[in-house]
Design an enzyme around this catalytic site. Structure first.
Site, PDB file in Angstrom:
ATOM      1  CB  THR A  10      -0.938  -0.002   1.227  1.00  0.00           C
ATOM      2  OG1 THR A  10      -1.889  -1.056   1.081  1.00  0.00           O
ATOM      3  CG2 THR A  10      -1.690   1.323   1.344  1.00  0.00           C
TER       4      THR A  10
ATOM      5  CG  HIS B  41      20.427  32.324  11.619  1.00  0.00           C
ATOM      6  ND1 HIS B  41      19.121  32.530  11.995  1.00  0.00           N
ATOM      7  CD2 HIS B  41      20.828  33.457  10.982  1.00  0.00           C
ATOM      8  CE1 HIS B  41      18.754  33.751  11.618  1.00  0.00           C
ATOM      9  NE2 HIS B  41      19.768  34.318  10.994  1.00  0.00           N
TER      10      HIS B  41
ATOM     11  CE  LYS C   6       2.288  11.311   2.776  1.00  0.00           C
ATOM     12  NZ  LYS C   6       0.971  10.670   2.915  1.00  0.00           N
TER      13      LYS C   6
ATOM     14  N   GLY D 181     -14.266  12.208   7.055  1.00  0.00           N
ATOM     15  CA  GLY D 181     -13.150  11.809   7.910  1.00  0.00           C
ATOM     16  C   GLY D 181     -12.069  12.873   7.912  1.00  0.00           C
ATOM     17  N   GLY D 182     -11.774  13.399   9.100  1.00  0.00           N
ATOM     18  CA  GLY D 182     -10.786  14.461   9.233  1.00  0.00           C
ATOM     19  C   GLY D 182      -9.477  13.997   9.822  1.00  0.00           C
TER      20      GLY D 182
END
Length: 468
Positions: free
Chosen positions: A51, A445, A61, A185-186
């Site tokens: 799956t 950074h 995705k 469905g959430g």
């Protein structure tokens, strides 16, 4: 047969490990088992990868990334770039998605073959505690691993027909962008499809019977996602359960328990996934079951000494990487190693909608249950104080849950690309790091990753880019 001998013509063959199912859990056990010297047979009725590779993680995705590109084209002017968005070429999106799947599939096939794993194509059935029947032959094993996975579930009285009422499997191959869609469905699957379809231009409504989207996440994460969805124009109805669905002249009408109705072109049923176990001989061979799930202990052993089970077939987290870890655990146990059971709280969880929701560890509410409300400290760090998040124009928060004067037991993040930050977050949880220890680490950074560092600086009592 691939990568091994033809067992059909050698009835005397007894494998060390026979695996029923070639998804994440099954193929991970096969690869690790072969690596450790086990003679492995892997039985799969469809395609290796299961799956996750073909109908789940990877294709969804890819759709979400295509949606992200569409949003970036629409919004390019806010970055000083003039671009025009001319629409979605669905056939080309599927071509891109299928190329990703195909490349990974070929790589997996090559990997399996290189480890000399015997692959048997066909639908297998457990025929004894030490054998699986497939294609009219009996494959014998000293140990059997059940890894038959899951399929999309529905609700009583709601028939998924693949036409107007569809599952996630159908949604992945839809030949158009629906003008409007209701997502029932959430949870993870529901909000990911809602997000992708909205990016593609659909009018989307999510219906969730519980009181929040992604209801298993920390409530703060759910509220942040709901706020972001409102801003994007994704509608949702919370706290009322589904009652019925019916065809209209050109679409579907959904009625809720309070009588409220919604209409759209399609209804995506995303109410979770159920185990594939019916008719596979498990119960006949004495394997303990509950509601279709195979019951196991922390080492993935069933009540039958020669049978183990992993992945979506067992009642643990339905995540590909969980099945993967469980498969490795079984292979190592059978090879005589001493593997550590999976800490399911320590598993990273990511919902890849826009914005992303990522978490590891326990929620604040659960921490209070475990340690007592007076022993739990929570801190929120707003991504508005993070330079890279500003550059990306994403909003959200990192929330840390700590046992007072102790370790960080929960990391909950909402914002674009937060799934990429979950690696350090899981190290923080799994190594029981103290905020002061994380605060000592230097984060690059400008990155979104330094938001994790800043949050821990604040929790350690020395906030820099955060207000007290």
């Amino acid at each position: 047969m691939h990568g091994g001998r033809d067992v059909a013509n050698d009835a005397s063959t007894v494998f060390d490990l026979v695996i029923l199912g070639g998804g994440s859990g099954g193929y991970a056990a096969a690869l690790r088992g072969a690596q450790l010297g086990l003679d492995v047979a892997l039985i799969e009725k469809d395609k290796l990868g299961g799956t996750c590779l073909h109908y789940g993680c990877i294709p969804t995705k890819a759709l979400l990334h295509a949606g992200e590109i569409a949003d970036q084209a629409r919004e390019s002017e806010q970055f000083g770039v003039r671009a025009t968005f001319e629409g979605i070429d669905v056939a080309a999106v599927h071509k891109y998605k299928n190329e990703v799947i195909s490349g990974l599939y070929k790589g997996l096939q090559g990997l399996i073959a290189s480890r000399k794993i015997t692959v048997i194509e066909g639908a297998g059935r457990l025929s004894s505690p030490t054998s699986v029947d497939v294609n009219g032959q009996r494959v014998q094993g000293r140990h059997i691993l059940l890894a038959t996975g899951s399929v999309p579930k529905s609700l009583p009285g709601l028939e998924i027909d693949g036409n107007r009422i569809i599952s996630s499997d159908h949604a992945l191959t839809l030949d158009r962008v629906p003008q409007s869609a209701i997502v029932l469905g959430g949870g993870v699957i529901g909000v990911e499809f809602a997000s992708a379809w909205k990016s593609f231009g659909a009018d989307v409504t999510v219906i969730e019977g519980l009181k929040h989207l992604v209801p298993v996440e920390d409530e703060n994460s759910s509220k942040l996602l709901e706020r972001a969805f409102r801003k994007r124009g994704i509608k949702f109805n919370l706290g009322t359960f589904f009652e019925k669905a019916e065809y209209t002249q050109d679409g579907v009408r959904v009625t809720l328990a309070d009588g409220k109705t919604f209409e759209a072109e399609v209804l995506l049923v995303a109410v979770g996934r159920g185990p594939v176990s019916a008719g596979l001989g498990y119960e006949e061979q004495g394997v303990a079951m509950d509601r279709g799930y195979v019951l196991v202990d922390e080492y993935m052993r069933t009540n039958v000494p020669t049978v183990s089970a992993v992945g979506d077939l067992v009642p643990t987290l339905q995540l590909a990487h969980v099945g993967f870890a469980e498969g490795i655990l079984v292979a190592e146990r059978l090879a005589g190693l001493n593997p550590v059971p999976v800490d399911y709280d320590g598993v990273p969880r990511v919902t890849y909608c826009h914005p992303e929701v990522a978490s590891v560890g326990v929620t604040e509410a659960r921490a209070k249950e475990l340690y007592g409300a007076d022993k739990v400290v929570a801190l929120k760090y707003n991504l508005g104080g993070n330079g890279k998040s500003k550059i990306l124009k994403t909003q959200g928060e990192i929330k840390l849950v700590q046992v007072k004067d102790g370790a960080v037991v929960g990391v909950h993040m909402v914002g674009d690309r937060m799934g990429e930050q979950i690696g350090e977050a899981q190290l923080i949880y799994n190594w029981e790091a103290l905020p002061a220890e994380v605060a000592q680490l230097i984060h690059a950074h400008p990155t979104q990753n330094e938001a994790l560092g800043e949050a821990h600086l604040a929790l350690a009592g020395k906030p820099l880019h955060a207000h007290d």
